[in-house]
Write a protein that holds these residues in place. Structure first.
Motif, short mmCIF file in Angstrom:
data_model
loop_
_atom_site.label_atom_id
_atom_site.label_comp_id
_atom_site.label_asym_id
_atom_site.label_seq_id
_atom_site.Cartn_x
_atom_site.Cartn_y
_atom_site.Cartn_z
N PRO A 280 0.81 -1.23 0.00
CA PRO A 280 0.00 0.00 0.00
C PRO A 280 0.84 1.27 0.00
N THR A 281 2.13 1.17 0.25
CA THR A 281 2.94 2.40 0.27
C THR A 281 3.36 2.84 -1.12
N ASN A 282 3.23 1.96 -2.10
CA ASN A 282 3.61 2.37 -3.47
C ASN A 282 2.82 1.64 -4.55
N GLY A 283 1.91 0.77 -4.17
CA GLY A 283 1.11 0.07 -5.17
C GLY A 283 1.81 -1.09 -5.84
N GLY A 284 3.08 -1.32 -5.50
CA GLY A 284 3.86 -2.37 -6.16
C GLY A 284 3.67 -3.74 -5.52
N ASP A 285 4.53 -4.66 -5.92
CA ASP A 285 4.46 -6.02 -5.39
C ASP A 285 4.78 -6.03 -3.89
N VAL A 286 4.33 -7.08 -3.21
CA VAL A 286 4.50 -7.16 -1.76
C VAL A 286 5.96 -7.19 -1.32
N MET A 287 6.80 -7.79 -2.17
CA MET A 287 8.22 -7.85 -1.85
C MET A 287 8.99 -7.65 -3.15
N SER A 288 10.29 -7.37 -3.04
CA SER A 288 11.04 -6.97 -4.24
C SER A 288 11.26 -8.10 -5.22
N THR A 289 11.11 -9.34 -4.78
CA THR A 289 11.47 -10.47 -5.66
C THR A 289 10.32 -11.44 -5.93
N LEU A 290 9.23 -11.30 -5.19
CA LEU A 290 8.15 -12.28 -5.32
C LEU A 290 6.81 -11.59 -5.55
N ARG A 291 6.07 -12.08 -6.51
CA ARG A 291 4.71 -11.62 -6.77
C ARG A 291 3.74 -12.70 -6.29
N ILE D 275 -4.81 9.47 9.88
CA ILE D 275 -4.62 8.72 8.63
C ILE D 275 -4.65 9.69 7.46
N ARG D 276 -3.94 9.30 6.41
CA ARG D 276 -4.06 10.00 5.14
C ARG D 276 -4.84 9.12 4.17
N TYR D 277 -5.84 9.67 3.53
CA TYR D 277 -6.53 8.96 2.45
C TYR D 277 -5.55 8.85 1.27
N SER D 278 -5.43 7.64 0.70
CA SER D 278 -4.39 7.46 -0.31
C SER D 278 -4.89 6.70 -1.53
N ASN D 279 -4.07 6.77 -2.56
CA ASN D 279 -4.34 6.14 -3.86
C ASN D 279 -3.68 4.76 -3.86
N PRO D 280 -4.45 3.68 -3.90
CA PRO D 280 -3.84 2.35 -3.77
C PRO D 280 -2.96 1.96 -4.95
N THR D 281 -3.05 2.70 -6.05
CA THR D 281 -2.23 2.32 -7.21
C THR D 281 -0.80 2.82 -7.10
N ASN D 282 -0.55 3.77 -6.20
CA ASN D 282 0.82 4.27 -6.06
C ASN D 282 1.15 4.75 -4.65
N GLY D 283 0.20 4.66 -3.73
CA GLY D 283 0.47 5.09 -2.36
C GLY D 283 0.41 6.58 -2.14
N GLY D 284 0.19 7.36 -3.21
CA GLY D 284 0.20 8.82 -3.10
C GLY D 284 -1.14 9.39 -2.66
N ASP D 285 -1.26 10.71 -2.79
CA ASP D 285 -2.49 11.38 -2.41
C ASP D 285 -3.63 10.95 -3.33
N VAL D 286 -4.86 11.15 -2.85
CA VAL D 286 -6.03 10.70 -3.60
C VAL D 286 -6.20 11.41 -4.93
N MET D 287 -5.78 12.67 -4.97
CA MET D 287 -5.85 13.42 -6.22
C MET D 287 -4.59 14.28 -6.32
N SER D 288 -4.31 14.80 -7.52
CA SER D 288 -3.02 15.46 -7.76
C SER D 288 -2.88 16.78 -7.02
N THR D 289 -3.98 17.37 -6.56
CA THR D 289 -3.90 18.72 -6.00
C THR D 289 -4.42 18.83 -4.57
N LEU D 290 -5.08 17.79 -4.09
CA LEU D 290 -5.71 17.88 -2.78
C LEU D 290 -5.31 16.70 -1.90
N ARG D 291 -4.93 17.01 -0.68
CA ARG D 291 -4.66 15.98 0.32
C ARG D 291 -5.81 15.96 1.32
#
Lengths: 380, 380, 380, 380
Positions: A280-291, D275-291
């Motif tokens: 959840p911190t970057n949307g990537g795989d759970v670990m660097s080597t395993l999907r 908590i911060r509401y976040s974007n699950p696809t990259n872990g970032g903010d929910v939108m590009s301009t608003l946190r």
């Protein structure tokens, strides 16, 4: 497909490398001078490319690993016999029995990058704490009653759960019940061995915390959809969600098939739902080597045939069907494990609703930009 | 150091794994039942962890590859003899002679991830075009007169130049002079073999363009400091600068030592300048699997002793000095090649001003988050 | 185009917002009760959306800034008169005269995000050191003899050079000759003002280093194509190349047009070469808020008409031609400056070979995912 | 703090800019020649920097916006009166009443970047569909019964829910009950206006789907902790989780305070969960301009005093306490809204357990590298 601009059409005979059969103008008559040259090469620890090109390079990936199946009904009794004969403890560390791919010369590896095993813990037993650079996970196809303690955080293990012990986290296991429990472990051991990256340290002989909470601290802090704690805003190499519970996985897969039935795009292909476990911190795989992924096929669904660079292991979680890899067709049932080596074509056929857990080295392949995929019927 | 929160203190005896000597409570008396269990494991293609933990996991990386040196004065005459005896052409593809690390059981690999070779092309010869997933570069320690043609772009090769042929680019070479030329090649062949990621295709038997420009099209478009063509604004996996010329490398190193002398921070450590070849589209390594650097030591400089996860190869470009790896001390001279396996301590000592080219698998190690470094005297 | 799934077809009358003309069902009869409501809103510092939607939202961007031209032949004499009448020094800080877009109500801003000015330094004068959050650059259309000292590093300024003073770097200028020098400055002052992000500190009244090297330390360390110092491997917010010399820009543009003539893809469109100044540590823009480019058009070339979200400023560096913005056609010559507000269509026409410097707020627009582009003739 | 190497010590008098009081050597005697020069500047649309430096640059951010409070008990009755007097529909689009910061000259903006409003929808009313580049969210402090339909997906709105309508998504609202409902809207309208980036399109006059599911399709597909659908693996600019339900937010905050009580690090500071509401696809903010964030203070907790670059708005969700901004101390209760302009010091004091929703322009500030934070008592 990262670095490649075309998709190779797969050849029909995957284990014959045409590069070995090409007329080699660099294989001149074996004169005495040439023999002396080759002798002198060897003396200097040198090796000519032109005599072995077909050995070090192939037209398509031709893994030494072979497609193979292990039956849960074979594994579990053997694990139970180990439970009777072999105590668990320091030195051996884990009562884990690894899948040894018949193509890999007796090495205890499922594929060139993946170590996969059934692990077995008897009633009231403890597996001592240690840590290592190698990334590890556990997946539970049946049973419950063991807690894995990850850096001091006790994590309950129950059917359907997917549990992480990323590299360099101390971890041990303890069984709090009067019945044994078995599950599968997946690690990047052969990759780490090949790359010479492994560090290892022993921890305590007992686990550091014998409490048995339903929910781990990692989950309480992190397993809230789209919500990050303000105390944890940096991107992390490995997912801080150390327990992915079956309840959520099942709900997500159910929703995908329902949405598909309601007319909305949600599945991978018709009748085929799937999720990827993610960080959840970057949307990537759970670990660097395993999907890790979970797939659900509606009864009667047959997937497209796919080839992918990189190797994977499937485990049937529920239902019955067939897994086809290259020219092998395996009827599979709960707990059965199937290895798919790199670039071997595979497809799934669901006799009943079919639930499958899958793990692979895809993050390695993608991070190094070697990824290619070929889906039959979708050639461009 | 990505995933690890501590730095292991290196042990004194790098090739003895203490994990093998630990008292193993899981090695019970060899009863008949136990022997039968192990037999049944083997029959089912299973392998217990507890009997071989020390084999698959080590306290620190303990590479099978060993520190080793190859002398340019040995390599070049052997390459020349190959030039007399072995024609270059289709099938063998390249008159390349690989460094075969004595620790790697006769495999033609410098380290578990790196293939390194001297390549030799006689007067007026052509090495035919092909392409492969494996990433490749060339570095020229002496000579000139060959053009490598990368996807149709002829690239001159001259002393001090570092030249790329990233994965899946067609490439061939041709010598336009009446004298032979030799250089070194570096590829990720053993990594690609282990990961089962390699694709290969033959191209034309002759190179597609026999013109001999001083400057390649890749350089004209891309080798302008900090300037990107508006037609090339996307991030690219591999550096589009296919030729890194000695003129710029030398200028950069000279500037670093001058700046240091003028009192400004510019060097790695006192008397030790260095540059990393980089991808101008993202600032990263030139290719996804290989790092390349150039180092210059002021006369009399001795570097700190370092250990790094991952393997590397050094080639002396100019000057004289010593390369120390573990307990080996090698006096080195122009063209000599030295292999440093993972986690072996190394240092450099410059008798004269000492210029060295270095390449490694560091991008692999870092992308997979296995990186650790230990610098003697900088323990925290 | 980041967040948008369609390209709006531009309207013909850019300054009439159709949203203002829509029948508004929320504009009921002006009853006493309604008037009282609006009075009560005002008393509570509230403001209804429905009476002013067309004011705060428009169908397409309709900038208050207007397309405009400033002539170098007007600017330079005015700057010279300032040189006679106004001393340079602490408090006013810089003899800079800003372009004040006639649409922006007398504010000294070229566009809502960009401050652009001609700066003038008389013989032997010094502009004192200070630093601020605002990012700044200089571009030299003619002359030389001034050094800008950036964090203690003296950077020569010469015709064609593009020079950075990223946010929070101390900087001052000094003229080491007996003739005056003028150049243009670009900053993100109005953006920083609107966002309330600006910090400012005075430095020394004189510059910290009066030496006059041809090449700055920043260039010696960083302006080597594709080569990064090993002492500078982290990604940096702003480009460490503080001086982009004309020699390299000219060479890059020349190469693009030559490559195009030789039949290879290299230009933006036929006859139109261009480079983006970039940050070698990550391939991105030179600073977080400002993009800079250089364009060269072959004699007779006319570009496609483009609209872009975000504003930009062009300065003619050499040659003659026309800049067309919306319904304005300006004949332009060396030094002339033209402002293009957001979404106004623009094109270039080259009477002779035409060289133009351009800067814009594109990094702001792209980082916030508001970017859209419309190229006439390339509608999808 | 991205681009800055020091933290300014905040001054005591935030609205007096010392730069305006510095002795300005560039303010010479007002001669006739100087007056003529300034007249000629104006005629050419030019503006000297030296007469207005203190106006365009300040020592620290000095926002025109002022700290301010709006009381829910004032807002709601005014919104209800609007419900009686003003029909909702096409043209005005929304019955939204914006917070107009008294410092911003009557503009309907809470801060220079943020538009915040109370929106009110009567029984059985529909707000018609439209879309715009501006990013929007809704937060529900009380009530339920409205569905917002986002690109055809009906999303229920209930107390505690945080709901997204990212830029360029069609959206309308409909009230399916016999009672009115009010909530707050947050948008980046003033930022979009300043940057000239806004596009707008009308959709249907009614919403496209009047169904009233408890759970939206967006949630079914995406609101599963750490699980990504295999059909949605790309990084997305905006979070695909369009509904963040109170149930999860509450659970996450409860867990943090419990973990803190159990002795584990989980909170921002003692007694302060968030908590911060976040974007699950990259872990970032929910939108590009608003946190967006949610904070919970244990009864009696007082936070550290903080200054941050960028502006924010707080809304009390539950409990009572004080919000202190600069020299203002406001006793606050459910629904009250407080604006914190850039760089104004703020702190929170909880009389009871205090729950607060917060939104800000932090993603803008961070993406443009203008971020700085000052926490009293943590000076370095």
């Amino acid at each position: 497909m990262t670095q490649h601009d075309t998709v190779s059409s797969p050849s029909d005979h995957p284990h014959e490398n045409p590069l070995e059969d090409v007329h080699n103008v660099m294989a001149p008559e074996q004169t005495e001078a040439l023999e002396q040259l080759y002798t002198d090469f060897a003396a200097q620890h040198l090796s000519p490319l032109w005599t072995q090109l077909g050995e070090v390079m192939t037209d398509v990936p031709r893994s030494k690993a072979i497609p193979f199946v292990w039956r849960w009904n074979d594994l579990l009794p053997l694990a139970a016999r180990s439970g009777d004969l072999v105590p668990v403890g320091r030195g051996g560390e884990r009562r884990a029995i690894a899948l040894a791919n018949p193509g890999l010369k007796g090495r205890p590896y499922a594929t060139p990058t993946i170590w996969a095993a059934i692990q077995y813990l008897g009633p009231r037993e403890t597996a001592p704490e240690h840590r290592h650079s190698q990334n590890a996970f556990r997946f539970v196809v049946e049973g419950e009653g063991v807690w894995t303690v990850v850096n001091g955080d006790p994590v309950a293990m129950r059917r359907g759960d997917f549990l992480l012990t990323p590299g360099w986290n101390f971890h041990g296991h303890h069984n709090e019940t009067d019945h044994p429990m078995a599950w599968i472990d997946g690690l990047d051991v052969p990759l780490a061995e090949h790359l010479d990256v492994g560090f290892f340290e022993f921890g305590t002989e007992r686990v550091t915390d014998y409490s048995t909470p339903d929910v781990s601290r990692a989950e309480r802090l992190w397993a809230n959809p789209g919500l990050r704690p303000l105390s944890g805003l940096d991107s992390q190499v490995n997912s801080p969600i150390h327990a992915y519970r079956w309840e959520y996985t099942d709900r997500a897969l159910t929703a995908q098939l329902e949405l598909e039935a309601e007319g909305f795009p949600a599945t991978v292909e018709q009748g085929h739902a799937g999720i990827r476990y993610s960080n959840p911190t970057n949307g990537g795989d759970v670990m660097s080597t395993l999907r890790a992924e979970f797939h659900r096929l509606r009864e009667g669904t047959q997937t497209a045939s796919r080839r992918e660079v990189g190797s994977s292991v499937w485990q049937v979680f529920d239902g019955r069907g067939e897994i086809v890899v290259a020219d092998q067709v395996w009827q599979v049932d709960r707990g059965d494990l199937v290895v798919v080596p790199s670039w071997e074509p595979w497809e799934l056929r669901a006799e009943t609703q079919l639930d499958l857990f899958r793990f692979s080295d895809a993050p390695v392949i993608e991070r190094l930009a070697f990824d290619r995929t070929f889906v039959a019927g979708r050639e461009r």
